[in-house]
Design an enzyme around this catalytic site. Sequence first.
Site, PDB file in Angstrom:
ATOM      1  N   HIS A  74       0.803  -1.239   0.000  1.00  0.00           N
ATOM      2  CA  HIS A  74       0.000   0.000   0.000  1.00  0.00           C
ATOM      3  C   HIS A  74       0.827   1.277   0.000  1.00  0.00           C
ATOM      4  O   HIS A  74       0.299   2.353  -0.220  1.00  0.00           O
ATOM      5  CB  HIS A  74      -0.960   0.006   1.194  1.00  0.00           C
ATOM      6  CG  HIS A  74      -0.258   0.200   2.505  1.00  0.00           C
ATOM      7  ND1 HIS A  74       0.425  -0.824   3.126  1.00  0.00           N
ATOM      8  CD2 HIS A  74      -0.111   1.289   3.291  1.00  0.00           C
ATOM      9  CE1 HIS A  74       0.957  -0.361   4.246  1.00  0.00           C
ATOM     10  NE2 HIS A  74       0.636   0.922   4.369  1.00  0.00           N
TER      11      HIS A  74
ATOM     12  N   ALA B 145       0.368  -7.969 -12.586  1.00  0.00           N
ATOM     13  CA  ALA B 145       1.491  -8.435 -13.410  1.00  0.00           C
ATOM     14  C   ALA B 145       2.028  -7.197 -14.126  1.00  0.00           C
ATOM     15  O   ALA B 145       1.935  -6.078 -13.590  1.00  0.00           O
ATOM     16  CB  ALA B 145       1.032  -9.515 -14.366  1.00  0.00           C
ATOM     17  N   SER B 146       2.577  -7.347 -15.325  1.00  0.00           N
ATOM     18  CA  SER B 146       3.163  -6.190 -16.001  1.00  0.00           C
ATOM     19  C   SER B 146       3.320  -6.477 -17.488  1.00  0.00           C
ATOM     20  O   SER B 146       3.613  -7.606 -17.877  1.00  0.00           O
ATOM     21  CB  SER B 146       4.527  -5.906 -15.390  1.00  0.00           C
ATOM     22  OG  SER B 146       5.195  -4.954 -16.163  1.00  0.00           O
ATOM     23  N   SER B 147       3.185  -5.421 -18.291  1.00  0.00           N
ATOM     24  CA  SER B 147       3.304  -5.618 -19.750  1.00  0.00           C
ATOM     25  C   SER B 147       4.718  -6.038 -20.149  1.00  0.00           C
ATOM     26  O   SER B 147       4.910  -6.567 -21.240  1.00  0.00           O
ATOM     27  CB  SER B 147       2.931  -4.328 -20.484  1.00  0.00           C
ATOM     28  OG  SER B 147       3.845  -3.315 -20.155  1.00  0.00           O
ATOM     29  N   CYS B 148       5.714  -5.846 -19.264  1.00  0.00           N
ATOM     30  CA  CYS B 148       7.082  -6.216 -19.664  1.00  0.00           C
ATOM     31  C   CYS B 148       7.318  -7.716 -19.571  1.00  0.00           C
ATOM     32  O   CYS B 148       8.430  -8.175 -19.794  1.00  0.00           O
ATOM     33  CB  CYS B 148       8.120  -5.416 -18.901  1.00  0.00           C
ATOM     34  SG  CYS B 148       8.069  -5.699 -17.159  1.00  0.00           S
TER      35      CYS B 148
ATOM     36  N   TYR C  34      12.539 -11.170 -13.656  1.00  0.00           N
ATOM     37  CA  TYR C  34      11.318 -10.511 -13.189  1.00  0.00           C
ATOM     38  C   TYR C  34      10.102 -11.076 -13.944  1.00  0.00           C
ATOM     39  O   TYR C  34       9.072 -11.400 -13.350  1.00  0.00           O
ATOM     40  CB  TYR C  34      11.467  -9.015 -13.450  1.00  0.00           C
ATOM     41  CG  TYR C  34      10.272  -8.170 -13.132  1.00  0.00           C
ATOM     42  CD1 TYR C  34       9.967  -7.830 -11.828  1.00  0.00           C
ATOM     43  CD2 TYR C  34       9.450  -7.676 -14.152  1.00  0.00           C
ATOM     44  CE1 TYR C  34       8.869  -7.030 -11.534  1.00  0.00           C
ATOM     45  CE2 TYR C  34       8.361  -6.880 -13.865  1.00  0.00           C
ATOM     46  CZ  TYR C  34       8.070  -6.560 -12.554  1.00  0.00           C
ATOM     47  OH  TYR C  34       6.983  -5.764 -12.284  1.00  0.00           O
TER      48      TYR C  34
ATOM     49  N   LYS D 241       6.776 -13.059 -12.572  1.00  0.00           N
ATOM     50  CA  LYS D 241       5.413 -12.522 -12.772  1.00  0.00           C
ATOM     51  C   LYS D 241       4.542 -13.502 -13.561  1.00  0.00           C
ATOM     52  O   LYS D 241       3.339 -13.634 -13.293  1.00  0.00           O
ATOM     53  CB  LYS D 241       5.495 -11.187 -13.514  1.00  0.00           C
ATOM     54  CG  LYS D 241       5.992 -10.059 -12.649  1.00  0.00           C
ATOM     55  CD  LYS D 241       4.857  -9.533 -11.813  1.00  0.00           C
ATOM     56  CE  LYS D 241       5.316  -8.527 -10.801  1.00  0.00           C
ATOM     57  NZ  LYS D 241       4.271  -8.200  -9.838  1.00  0.00           N
TER      58      LYS D 241
ATOM     59  N   HIS E 140      12.183   3.983 -13.434  1.00  0.00           N
ATOM     60  CA  HIS E 140      11.721   3.769 -14.808  1.00  0.00           C
ATOM     61  C   HIS E 140      12.016   5.020 -15.639  1.00  0.00           C
ATOM     62  O   HIS E 140      12.382   6.068 -15.093  1.00  0.00           O
ATOM     63  CB  HIS E 140      10.222   3.470 -14.821  1.00  0.00           C
ATOM     64  CG  HIS E 140       9.899   2.112 -14.273  1.00  0.00           C
ATOM     65  ND1 HIS E 140       9.145   1.930 -13.141  1.00  0.00           N
ATOM     66  CD2 HIS E 140      10.232   0.877 -14.702  1.00  0.00           C
ATOM     67  CE1 HIS E 140       9.026   0.635 -12.902  1.00  0.00           C
ATOM     68  NE2 HIS E 140       9.680  -0.029 -13.820  1.00  0.00           N
TER      69      HIS E 140
ATOM     70  N   ARG F  41       7.108   3.433 -26.318  1.00  0.00           N
ATOM     71  CA  ARG F  41       6.481   2.968 -25.086  1.00  0.00           C
ATOM     72  C   ARG F  41       5.133   3.657 -24.878  1.00  0.00           C
ATOM     73  O   ARG F  41       4.880   4.741 -25.391  1.00  0.00           O
ATOM     74  CB  ARG F  41       7.365   3.297 -23.870  1.00  0.00           C
ATOM     75  CG  ARG F  41       8.680   2.512 -23.814  1.00  0.00           C
ATOM     76  CD  ARG F  41       8.443   1.059 -23.456  1.00  0.00           C
ATOM     77  NE  ARG F  41       9.698   0.328 -23.344  1.00  0.00           N
ATOM     78  CZ  ARG F  41      10.336  -0.253 -24.366  1.00  0.00           C
ATOM     79  NH1 ARG F  41       9.845  -0.182 -25.587  1.00  0.00           N
ATOM     80  NH2 ARG F  41      11.457  -0.911 -24.157  1.00  0.00           N
TER      81      ARG F  41
HETATM   82  N1  LIG Z   1       5.512   0.949 -11.843  1.00  0.00           N
HETATM   83  C1  LIG Z   1       5.165   0.514 -13.030  1.00  0.00           C
HETATM   84  O1  LIG Z   1       5.416   1.158 -14.059  1.00  0.00           O
HETATM   85  C2  LIG Z   1       4.432  -0.787 -13.162  1.00  0.00           C
HETATM   86  C3  LIG Z   1       4.026  -1.178 -14.440  1.00  0.00           C
HETATM   87  C4  LIG Z   1       3.370  -2.377 -14.588  1.00  0.00           C
HETATM   88  C5  LIG Z   1       3.113  -3.160 -13.481  1.00  0.00           C
HETATM   89  N2  LIG Z   1       3.496  -2.760 -12.262  1.00  0.00           N
HETATM   90  C6  LIG Z   1       3.246  -3.680 -11.137  1.00  0.00           C
HETATM   91  O2  LIG Z   1       2.573  -3.028 -10.087  1.00  0.00           O
HETATM   92  C7  LIG Z   1       2.998  -3.567  -8.842  1.00  0.00           C
HETATM   93  C8  LIG Z   1       3.404  -2.451  -7.906  1.00  0.00           C
HETATM   94  O3  LIG Z   1       4.408  -1.658  -8.515  1.00  0.00           O
HETATM   95  P1  LIG Z   1       4.821  -0.233  -7.929  1.00  0.00           P
HETATM   96  O4  LIG Z   1       5.340   0.546  -9.052  1.00  0.00           O
HETATM   97  O5  LIG Z   1       3.737   0.289  -7.074  1.00  0.00           O
HETATM   98  O6  LIG Z   1       6.073  -0.639  -7.020  1.00  0.00           O
HETATM   99  P2  LIG Z   1       6.628   0.113  -5.721  1.00  0.00           P
HETATM  100  O7  LIG Z   1       6.263   1.543  -5.735  1.00  0.00           O
HETATM  101  O8  LIG Z   1       8.071  -0.273  -5.612  1.00  0.00           O
HETATM  102  O9  LIG Z   1       5.830  -0.589  -4.541  1.00  0.00           O
HETATM  103  C9  LIG Z   1       6.056  -1.911  -4.205  1.00  0.00           C
HETATM  104  C10 LIG Z   1       5.478  -2.166  -2.848  1.00  0.00           C
HETATM  105  O10 LIG Z   1       5.780  -3.521  -2.510  1.00  0.00           O
HETATM  106  C11 LIG Z   1       6.187  -3.554  -1.165  1.00  0.00           C
HETATM  107  N3  LIG Z   1       7.099  -4.669  -0.928  1.00  0.00           N
HETATM  108  C12 LIG Z   1       8.204  -4.998  -1.623  1.00  0.00           C
HETATM  109  N4  LIG Z   1       8.796  -6.069  -1.069  1.00  0.00           N
HETATM  110  C13 LIG Z   1       8.028  -6.410   0.009  1.00  0.00           C
HETATM  111  C14 LIG Z   1       8.121  -7.423   0.985  1.00  0.00           C
HETATM  112  N5  LIG Z   1       9.115  -8.319   0.975  1.00  0.00           N
HETATM  113  N6  LIG Z   1       7.164  -7.462   1.932  1.00  0.00           N
HETATM  114  C15 LIG Z   1       6.159  -6.556   1.969  1.00  0.00           C
HETATM  115  N7  LIG Z   1       6.011  -5.601   1.062  1.00  0.00           N
HETATM  116  C16 LIG Z   1       6.948  -5.519   0.105  1.00  0.00           C
HETATM  117  C17 LIG Z   1       6.920  -2.245  -0.937  1.00  0.00           C
HETATM  118  O11 LIG Z   1       6.932  -1.951   0.433  1.00  0.00           O
HETATM  119  P3  LIG Z   1       7.970  -0.877   1.034  1.00  0.00           P
HETATM  120  O12 LIG Z   1       7.587   0.418   0.443  1.00  0.00           O
HETATM  121  O13 LIG Z   1       7.738  -0.921   2.475  1.00  0.00           O
HETATM  122  O14 LIG Z   1       9.316  -1.364   0.614  1.00  0.00           O
HETATM  123  C18 LIG Z   1       6.044  -1.288  -1.746  1.00  0.00           C
HETATM  124  O15 LIG Z   1       4.986  -0.829  -0.960  1.00  0.00           O
HETATM  125  C19 LIG Z   1       4.128  -4.538  -9.155  1.00  0.00           C
HETATM  126  O16 LIG Z   1       3.621  -5.835  -9.143  1.00  0.00           O
HETATM  127  C20 LIG Z   1       4.540  -4.184 -10.542  1.00  0.00           C
HETATM  128  O17 LIG Z   1       5.002  -5.290 -11.252  1.00  0.00           O
HETATM  129  C21 LIG Z   1       4.152  -1.588 -12.059  1.00  0.00           C
END
Ligand SMILES: NC(=O)c1ccc[n+]([C@@H]2O[C@H](COP(=O)([O-])OP(=O)(O)OC[C@H]3O[C@@H](n4cnc5c(N)ncnc54)[C@H](OP(=O)(O)O)[C@@H]3O)[C@@H](O)[C@H]2O)c1
Length: 315
Positions: free
Chosen positions: A12, A107-110, A137, A141, A180, A215
């Site tokens: 969250h 999941a993710s488009s990558c 990665y 996923k 990114h 992209r």
């Molecule tokens: N960002 C993008 O462009 C993108 C695109 C496509 C898909 N997604 C997907 O969306 C999802 C979230 O991405 P995001 O960009 O929001 O990433 P993010 O900002 O890095 O957030 C990830 C979250 O996961 C938590 N986390 C990581 N390791 C953990 C662990 N061992 N135990 C408990 N919590 C843990 C982190 O907690 P802490 O903050 O406490 O470390 C953080 O709250 C991912 O599955 C990603 O593949 C993201």
Amino acid sequence: MEKDSKIYVAGHKGMVGSALVRKLKKEGFFNLVLMPSEELDLKDQSAVGEFFESEKPEYVFLAAAKVGGIEANNTYRGQFLFENLMIQTNVIHQSYVHKVKKLLFLASSCIYPKLAPQPIKEEYLLSGKLEPTNEPYAIAKIAGVKMCENYNRQYGCNFISVMPTNLYGPNDNYDLKTSHVLPALLRKFHEAKKKMEKTGQKETVKLWGTGKPKREFLHVDDLAEACYHLMLKYEGNLSVNIGTGKDISIKELANLIQRLVGFQGEIIWDASMPDGTPRKLLDVSLLHRLGWSHKIELEEGIKKIYKENFPLENV
Ligand SMILES: NC(=O)c1ccc[n+]([C@@H]2O[C@H](COP(=O)([O-])OP(=O)(O)OC[C@H]3O[C@@H](n4cnc5c(N)ncnc54)[C@H](OP(=O)(O)O)[C@@H]3O)[C@@H](O)[C@H]2O)c1
């Protein structure tokens, strides 16, 4: 989902998780379970079991993951594979054990094949070789997507997964080592502009690759809307693409951000650095048929985050 349903948002504090929490609160859901990673390490199988046993969430959004850009994915290969497999396996399995009514896995488009035909349809998953820089990665996923699908098939669960395109928005990662492309460009142009203002000297911004790859980008508030919509309206084993259906070259993106930030210097492209996948545009026709399409256009979204997030605290 009822307004008092117990909803666990894993991750969250992250960009996606925090957008989901904003959306759920806006819709009037008040019984949210939010557990920081310092108190619950989702890699820890027994701790996750105990957490589900005591909290018994009814719905789960699984947005916790180890994420990063090309460099981080390529450098921390073992960690990206291990941590993502552990986090998602523990949460998905415990959701089954504790009879969660519905789960949505990010999941993710990558994770689509590197040379998938464009635009990428949901069915193209596992139809070709992956991009080598983020293979660990992607493998993790893909396992998560397949775990949702096969828990549905074997145990009758209602677990769905989604394939978001590249995201940007509040709580993005601006650390140049792990970020990114879009937040990295914003930071680089912003810092170069500030330096120019301070010194009065012409500055250059060095960027990786040729700028030719294309992209697609989606504002994370739009993603949260789409996830919420799918949680209410979609059941099935296809991992649904979430994007705008429009793409832009990295060069065009750099020019757009340069203009919005107001950087007057020069851009230098370092073509010796890897470009990554040549094009990644999602086919969003399934999402549109399910009744959702994006609202925030790229220029408007970038203007908004630049206004709201800059100057960064540590810049
Ligand atoms: N960002 C993008 O462009 C993108 C695109 C496509 C898909 N997604 C997907 O969306 C999802 C979230 O991405 P995001 O960009 O929001 O990433 P993010 O900002 O890095 O957030 C990830 C979250 O996961 C938590 N986390 C990581 N390791 C953990 C662990 N061992 N135990 C408990 N919590 C843990 C982190 O907690 P802490 O903050 O406490 O470390 C953080 O709250 C991912 O599955 C990603 O593949 C993201």
